[in-house]
Design an enzyme around this catalytic site. Structure first.
Site, PDB file in Angstrom:
ATOM      1  N   ALA C  70       0.936  -1.356  -0.136  1.00  0.00           N
ATOM      2  CA  ALA C  70       0.043   0.156  -0.224  1.00  0.00           C
ATOM      3  C   ALA C  70       0.844   1.196  -0.143  1.00  0.00           C
ATOM      4  CB  ALA C  70      -0.526  -0.096   0.906  1.00  0.00           C
ATOM      5  N   ILE C  71       1.899   1.509  -1.774  1.00  0.00           N
ATOM      6  CA  ILE C  71       2.440   2.487  -1.249  1.00  0.00           C
ATOM      7  C   ILE C  71       1.765   3.475  -1.260  1.00  0.00           C
ATOM      8  CG2 ILE C  71       4.447   3.618  -2.493  1.00  0.00           C
ATOM      9  CD1 ILE C  71       4.849   0.682  -1.960  1.00  0.00           C
ATOM     10  N   GLY C  72       0.576   4.229  -1.855  1.00  0.00           N
ATOM     11  CA  GLY C  72      -0.299   5.044  -2.005  1.00  0.00           C
ATOM     12  C   GLY C  72      -0.415   5.527  -2.860  1.00  0.00           C
ATOM     13  N   ASN C  99       2.024   5.122 -16.721  1.00  0.00           N
ATOM     14  CA  ASN C  99       0.633   4.831 -15.752  1.00  0.00           C
ATOM     15  C   ASN C  99       0.309   6.200 -15.207  1.00  0.00           C
ATOM     16  OD1 ASN C  99      -1.018   3.809 -13.155  1.00  0.00           O
ATOM     17  ND2 ASN C  99       0.549   2.128 -14.642  1.00  0.00           N
ATOM     18  N   CYS C 130      -6.211   1.116  -8.952  1.00  0.00           N
ATOM     19  CA  CYS C 130      -5.254   0.947  -7.330  1.00  0.00           C
ATOM     20  C   CYS C 130      -6.322   0.786  -5.752  1.00  0.00           C
ATOM     21  CB  CYS C 130      -4.773   2.441  -7.412  1.00  0.00           C
ATOM     22  SG  CYS C 130      -3.586   2.211  -5.747  1.00  0.00           S
ATOM     23  N   ASN C 192      -4.149  -5.626 -11.524  1.00  0.00           N
ATOM     24  CA  ASN C 192      -3.793  -4.846 -10.732  1.00  0.00           C
ATOM     25  C   ASN C 192      -3.852  -5.952  -9.436  1.00  0.00           C
ATOM     26  OD1 ASN C 192      -3.266  -2.822  -9.495  1.00  0.00           O
ATOM     27  ND2 ASN C 192      -3.213  -1.200 -10.511  1.00  0.00           N
ATOM     28  N   GLY C 217       2.437 -10.778  -6.996  1.00  0.00           N
ATOM     29  CA  GLY C 217       3.183 -12.075  -6.704  1.00  0.00           C
ATOM     30  C   GLY C 217       3.058 -13.709  -7.125  1.00  0.00           C
ATOM     31  N   GLY C 243       0.912 -10.579 -13.236  1.00  0.00           N
ATOM     32  CA  GLY C 243       0.202 -11.188 -12.110  1.00  0.00           C
ATOM     33  C   GLY C 243       1.202 -11.788 -11.889  1.00  0.00           C
TER      34      GLY C 243
HETATM   35  C1  LIG Z   1       5.240  -2.317  -4.577  1.00  0.00           C
HETATM   36  C2  LIG Z   1       4.362  -2.336  -5.960  1.00  0.00           C
HETATM   37  C3  LIG Z   1       3.766  -0.826  -6.625  1.00  0.00           C
HETATM   38  C4  LIG Z   1       3.167  -0.849  -7.178  1.00  0.00           C
HETATM   39  N1  LIG Z   1       2.427   0.184  -7.969  1.00  0.00           N
HETATM   40  C5  LIG Z   1       1.389   0.471  -9.110  1.00  0.00           C
HETATM   41  C6  LIG Z   1       1.450   2.081  -9.205  1.00  0.00           C
HETATM   42  O1  LIG Z   1       1.933   2.480  -8.977  1.00  0.00           O
HETATM   43  N2  LIG Z   1       0.476   1.383 -10.720  1.00  0.00           N
HETATM   44  C7  LIG Z   1      -0.110   0.766 -11.227  1.00  0.00           C
HETATM   45  O2  LIG Z   1      -0.920   0.597 -12.021  1.00  0.00           O
HETATM   46  N3  LIG Z   1       0.378  -0.669 -10.540  1.00  0.00           N
HETATM   47  C8  LIG Z   1       0.708  -0.751  -9.349  1.00  0.00           C
HETATM   48  N4  LIG Z   1       1.470  -1.736  -8.914  1.00  0.00           N
HETATM   49  C9  LIG Z   1       0.366  -3.160  -9.523  1.00  0.00           C
HETATM   50  C10 LIG Z   1       1.472  -4.062 -10.024  1.00  0.00           C
HETATM   51  O3  LIG Z   1       2.352  -3.035 -11.628  1.00  0.00           O
HETATM   52  C11 LIG Z   1       0.928  -5.082 -11.020  1.00  0.00           C
HETATM   53  O4  LIG Z   1      -0.719  -5.306 -11.023  1.00  0.00           O
HETATM   54  C12 LIG Z   1       0.629  -6.291  -9.825  1.00  0.00           C
HETATM   55  O5  LIG Z   1       1.879  -6.111  -8.995  1.00  0.00           O
HETATM   56  C13 LIG Z   1       0.409  -7.304 -10.223  1.00  0.00           C
HETATM   57  O6  LIG Z   1       1.639  -7.756 -10.849  1.00  0.00           O
HETATM   58  P1  LIG Z   1       2.978  -8.887 -10.144  1.00  0.00           P
HETATM   59  O7  LIG Z   1       2.251 -10.017  -9.311  1.00  0.00           O
HETATM   60  O8  LIG Z   1       3.846  -9.210 -11.037  1.00  0.00           O
HETATM   61  O9  LIG Z   1       3.657  -7.785  -9.330  1.00  0.00           O
HETATM   62  C14 LIG Z   1       2.464  -1.803  -7.170  1.00  0.00           C
HETATM   63  C15 LIG Z   1       2.889  -3.253  -7.267  1.00  0.00           C
HETATM   64  C16 LIG Z   1       3.533  -3.049  -6.531  1.00  0.00           C
HETATM   65  C17 LIG Z   1       4.077  -4.699  -5.659  1.00  0.00           C
END
Ligand SMILES: Cc1cc2nc3c(=O)[nH]c(=O)nc-3n(C[C@H](O)[C@H](O)[C@H](O)COP(=O)(O)O)c2cc1C
Ligand SMILES: Cc1cc2nc3c(=O)[nH]c(=O)nc-3n(C[C@H](O)[C@H](O)[C@H](O)COP(=O)(O)OP(=O)(O)OC[C@H]3O[C@@H](n4cnc5c(N)ncnc54)[C@H](O)[C@@H]3O)c2cc1C
Ligand SMILES: Cc1cc2nc3c(=O)[nH]c(=O)nc-3n(C[C@H](O)[C@H](O)[C@H](O)COP(=O)(O)OP(=O)(O)OC[C@H]3O[C@@H](n4cnc5c(N)ncnc54)[C@H](O)[C@@H]3O)c2cc1C
Ligand SMILES: Cc1cc2nc3c(=O)[nH]c(=O)nc-3n(C[C@H](O)[C@H](O)[C@H](O)COP(=O)(O)O)c2cc1C
Ligand code: FES
Ligand code: FES
EC number: 1.3.-.-
Lengths: 304, 258, 304, 258
Positions: C70-72, C99, C130, C192, C217, C243
């Site tokens: 939850a970076i926000g 983005n 988000c 997402n 993850g 994802g």
């Molecule tokens: C730390 C972190 C920050 C993220 N920030 C954003 C973001 O700013 N905008 C967004 O569309 N998705 C954000 N995501 C989602 C990722 O882009 C992605 O859709 C999601 O993590 C699934 O992919 P993964 O399982 O490979 O991480 C973030 C994910 C993580 C883990």
């Protein structure tokens, strides 16, 4: 005093630990491994009106910290369960929660009526959330109005309290929860599996013959905890929480989120002794947390 | 009785390309009742990989309290297993299922044992027990190619042994059926373990003979509770389905619809 | 011939591998580790109209084979990104996907208009999903009509193709996908994060200061694959899938499910070299599968 | 430069209850630039546990290409790390962050090093480097109780060392501040690493003195890309926030809002 006892509608639990439906059959196999009377309760495999042979195999696939299954509600049918499975379980001092499934309201009602009359069935678990059967099942679990009507219909015939098992595959799980509460549900069990899929990288085909399957195991726990937390704030009936429980700490987490008891599914496959192990470890865990009775943990997160 | 045992790795060695032999010691060994039973192994204490891996018991030394498994390190779980070292502990559930019936072949009779790839291991303990009671064993062992052949010498000690490879790099070129055709059907019983198409071919060729086949299915619990590992049965059998883990993995020929 | 090239609206990709938004900042840190020109594209961190400081810490928590965040939407704001981040990235031969996030339509439109004019921004990724900001964000992603209107509004001002990033926290993701397609989206990116929660077992409090967080993850991969499969059957615009991708085999799975390219998020934290590693491994994987060009894999599962 | 190195475990030993010392060898050691830098460790090749664990570098032997870490095995990841054996390989990313500035204290001056629990390890390499250049180091090391005290002798060799335990089972009973009060403020610089409340108390007591504090935060990437590990800064500092992993973990006193 029993520090682990929990009282829920229809269920006087020695402890809040029970195997989840579909992960424990009708108890016989685990009964060879340990005394089933140790358990808080047993949620038996979904029972349908007629016998079901289920889906083609492969029916399971492994995923990271989880698994997919599409068993397809294989079960011997209402009569078989009443004749053979439930009587066998009577030898144990343990309440049975009968998981009831169907494809239309009339099925559910018929099974609920009959199975709730069995002497050791202390509660029903209405499975409106099975993702692995083509019709019925999950559609009952995604539309609040339909869920409510089904709950009402089953409540009208059941001789024991009715818990409704919610699907996590929805935009707003609190809407469904409130609907089944309005329909007269005595409690909620959650979560059923998340719909998922795996493809064989060599062929590109789904690994599970059914195509999609239900995701369970530690991977889904954060989703389950979030939903238990949300629902426990939204309704006034108790929750039996599940989804990824694999160790004693997970039980603490579910109770803190708002569950009054928990069920353990997939972890039985990883460690067949997981339920008695957790039950044994719980008192020391309460000591560690400086807590006298387990019920003090329920919904802790809301009070903070 | 089925027990969960933290067994000790007392030997780990590669016996062919990607194929490993692991010797484990623990009290589980005392519970094994027949060759062809299997164990369900948790390859690591972490939750990834999550599920146990079903692996046949390849040989037993009850006195020493030791058993051997032979496995192909291919996917995630078996690869991790192959990295275990002597002294490590492995969480093993078993023995599981019903193995090959040794008493279905009498002293002095001949049995044919047909194995394919990772279906070969359970035939080794079976052959040891059959030959020990005076049964003449003929082994037909099929592999993809020379580099994955294992236990040839071990089987030769027990009886006539035919190695078959798909690419002809070792032994006869072809399939197990290529050799079976030549052997004829002058035997009392056949026992087989291997991939489904092989079992199918074996059952078809030996139609009418007394035989026992060991099946594979993806498993959840391994003990009969989750209905993951079912096989449909042929018409005429009483049950509509059987569970490979607890009703099998060995079934008399003709029971399972292949 | 480049066996890995993929052409998508606005994007001529050398290969279908790109870091996912929020997991790669604006590239600088990973740029210290390897040449960013190796990448198919880069999805930069969400940009909002004004600078955002994001949520209180802790912002991340580990889960089984996954993590919550939850970076926000912490980011330097549109002007900061235009002034400092994008120009720095111009030294690399790599298309940037910006983005875009906001709390109301006007924000999205303003950011989209300005950022789409940057020379190296070849596509927008509309973040309507988000889960970590109080208003906006995810509500745009759960209501098809609102998602469609927002897409239209952004399309009207964007100088580059618009991809819409879908939330998995919905009952029917195909409904949202069809809506944004109808709204003029050039492509879809998905998924997402799933909304999840973890509680500290000692205190009962959420580990993440924000309460809930987004689950990502390997744990979520089966859900992502299922959704990519469903959506790719429901729409005619391309999908960038993500994802849980953590190794080369996962890329094959996503393409087979129907994605035309993929993004890697969380796995960058586990292995900072994961993107170049996958890119390097892909040709051998194609050989292993007996496939000449990577595009042959796209949507393989549908054809079987 | 930050590199990803499969480092070899060349020593693993318990130094106190649940606390382990692990010696690792690899080329990453050559990249370390200051004491107080940390590494980000993947404790197993599986995806559970998934994230790396940030652990400080406790001492360095550049010539041998070896470094030591000291860590408390408490949660899932560190427990798995404690099960690694000599000869195993561990995936280490580093060196990360900016460490303690040794050149902020001149030869002949006195530095006070205040550590709490698992905040003690990075102070060891710091003290080695400071004493080597002729700085007089005074160590104030706080622990919960006697059974988790480690490296007392190692620090004593380098200079005056005060051990403090919360329960009084070893050294002074109380908190690091109990000893600090007695030591007075006749020193040039202080360096501190430990839990937030301790850092807060140290900074408050030494208000106006030159000091450097090392912070902890839950991390994702460890290299500055994900914004997981931010801390708010005090008013008057230029940036609104800093990242512990890449801007820190060490900051001059007064920068981070505690
Ligand atoms: C730390 C972190 C920050 C993220 N920030 C954003 C973001 O700013 N905008 C967004 O569309 N998705 C954000 N995501 C989602 C990722 O882009 C992605 O859709 C999601 O993590 C699934 O992919 P993964 O399982 O490979 O991480 C973030 C994910 C993580 C883990
Ligand atoms: C009764 C029985 C006995 C067996 N005996 C042996 C043996 O002695 N030696 C040997 O090498 N192999 C044996 N197998 C096959 C062995 O179980 C699989 O090769 C192994 O599970 C694959 O795991 P993995 O980690 O390599 O693959 P992964 O791809 O990581 O496995 C993913 C999941 O699929 C399951 N799976 C994959 N392939 C199979 C398969 N062929 N059968 C059942 N489940 C599978 C795994 O158990 C796991 O749950 C036996 C299988 C059964 C059912
Ligand atoms: C810059 C820095 C240097 C550190 N140096 C040391 C050291 O030298 N020795 C030592 O024993 N510990 C050190 N720590 C703390 C150490 O990182 C945690 O104790 C460790 O990550 C906990 O992991 P676990 O597997 O035991 O716990 P788990 O509960 O399994 O951890 C779950 C998640 O939370 C994170 N986490 C939990 N506690 C902390 C914490 N205190 N700080 C940061 N992340 C945390 C983990 O990294 C992981 O992502 C340091 C932390 C930081 C930020
Ligand atoms: C193999 C398998 C079969 C299941 N069968 C049923 C079922 O018949 N009825 C039901 O309501 N839930 C069924 N479930 C769902 C579980 O009861 C439980 O809700 C879910 O698996 C999440 O818990 P877990 O992560 O602990 O497994 C099944 C789950 C698995 C893994
Ligand atoms: S694996 Fe569960 S019934 Fe066979
Ligand atoms: S951990 Fe990612 S920015 Fe510090």
């Amino acid at each position: 005093m029993n520090r682990l006892s929990v009282d829920l509608p229809g269920l006087q639990l020695k402890n809040p630990i029970m195997p989840a439906s579909g992960c424990f059959g009708f108890g016989k196999e685990y009964g060879n491994l340990y005394d089933l009377s140790l358990l808080g309760a047993i949620m038996i495999k979904a029972t349908t009106l007629e016998m079901r042979l289920g889906n083609p195999t492969p029916r399971v696939a492994e995923t990271a910290s989880g698994m997919l299954n599409a068993i397809g509600l294989q079960n011997p049918g209402l009569q078989g369960v009443l004749d053979r499975e439930l009587p066998w379980l009577e030898q144990f001092d343990v309440p049975i929660i009968a998981n009831v499934a169907g494809t239309e309201t009339a099925d559910y009602v018929e099974v609920a009526k009959m199975i709730s009359a069995a002497p050791n069935v202390k509660a029903l678990e209405l499975n409106i959330s099975c993702p692995n059967v083509k019709c019925g099942g999950i559609t009952f679990g995604t539309d609040p109005e339909i869920a409510k009507e089904l709950t009402k219909a089953v409540k009208a015939v059941s001789e024991v309290p009715v818990y409704v098992k919610l699907s996590p595959n929805v935009t707003d799980i609190t809407a469904i929860a409130r609907a089944v509460e309005a329909g007269g549900a005595d409690g909620i069990t959650m979560i059923n599996t998340l719909v998922g899929m795996r493809l064989d990288q060599r062929t590109g085909r789904p690994i599970i013959a059914n195509g999609t399957g239900g995701l369970s195991g530690p991977a889904v726990k954060p989703v389950a905890i979030r939903m238990v937390y949300e629902v426990s704030k939204a309704v006034n009936i108790p929750i039996i929480g599940m989804g990824g429980i694999a160790e004693t700490a997970d039980v603490i987490e579910f109770l803190s989120a708002g569950a009054s008891a928990v069920a353990v599914g997939t972890a039985n496959f990883v460690n067949p002794f997981i339920c008695p192990t957790i039950i044994k470890e719980l008192p020391a865990k309460l000591d560690e947390l400086g807590i006298n009775h387990i019920s003090e943990l329920i919904g802790r997160s809301h009070r903070l | 009785m089925i027990i969960q045992d933290r067994m000790k790795v007392i030997k780990q060695r590669q016996v062919a390309k990607n194929n490993f032999e692991m010797k484990l010691s623990g009290k589980l060994v005392g519970e094994i009742t027949s060759p062809g039973q299997f164990v369900h192994i948790r390859v690591a204490d972490s939750f990834e990989p999550l599920l146990r891996r079903p692996i046949s018991i390849a040989s037993i030394d009850k006195e020493a309290g030791e058993m051997t498994i032979i496995y192909r390190a291919e996917g995630r779980g078996t690869t991790i297993l192959s990295e275990r070292r002597v002294g490590d502990e492995v969480d093993v559930l078993g023995p599981l299922g019903n193995g090959f019936p040794v008493d279905e072949t009498a002293e002095g009779e001949t049995a044919i044992l047909i194995g394919g790839g990772i279906g070969v291991p359970p035939l080794y303990e079976l052959s040891k027990q059959l030959t020990a009671k005076g049964v003449k064993c003929v082994h037909v062992l099929g592999f993809q190619s020379a580099d994955v052949v294992f236990y040839e010498d071990e089987f030769k000690v027990l009886g006539e042994t035919h190695i078959v490879t798909v690419d002809g790099t070792h032994g006869t070129k072809g399939f197990v059926t290529t050799v079976m055709e030549k052997l004829g059907d002058d035997f009392a019983t056949y026992y087989s373990c291997g991939p489904m198409p092989m079992l199918n071919a074996v059952e078809t060729m030996y139609a009418g003979k007394k035989g026992f086949l060991s099946f594979e299915q993806r498993m959840g619990c391994g003990i009969g509770a989750c209905f993951a590992c079912v096989c449909q049965t042929t018409e005429g059998t009483e049950k509509a389905y059987v569970k490979v883990c607890s009703d099998g993995p060995v079934f008399p020929a003709g029971v399972v619809a292949i």
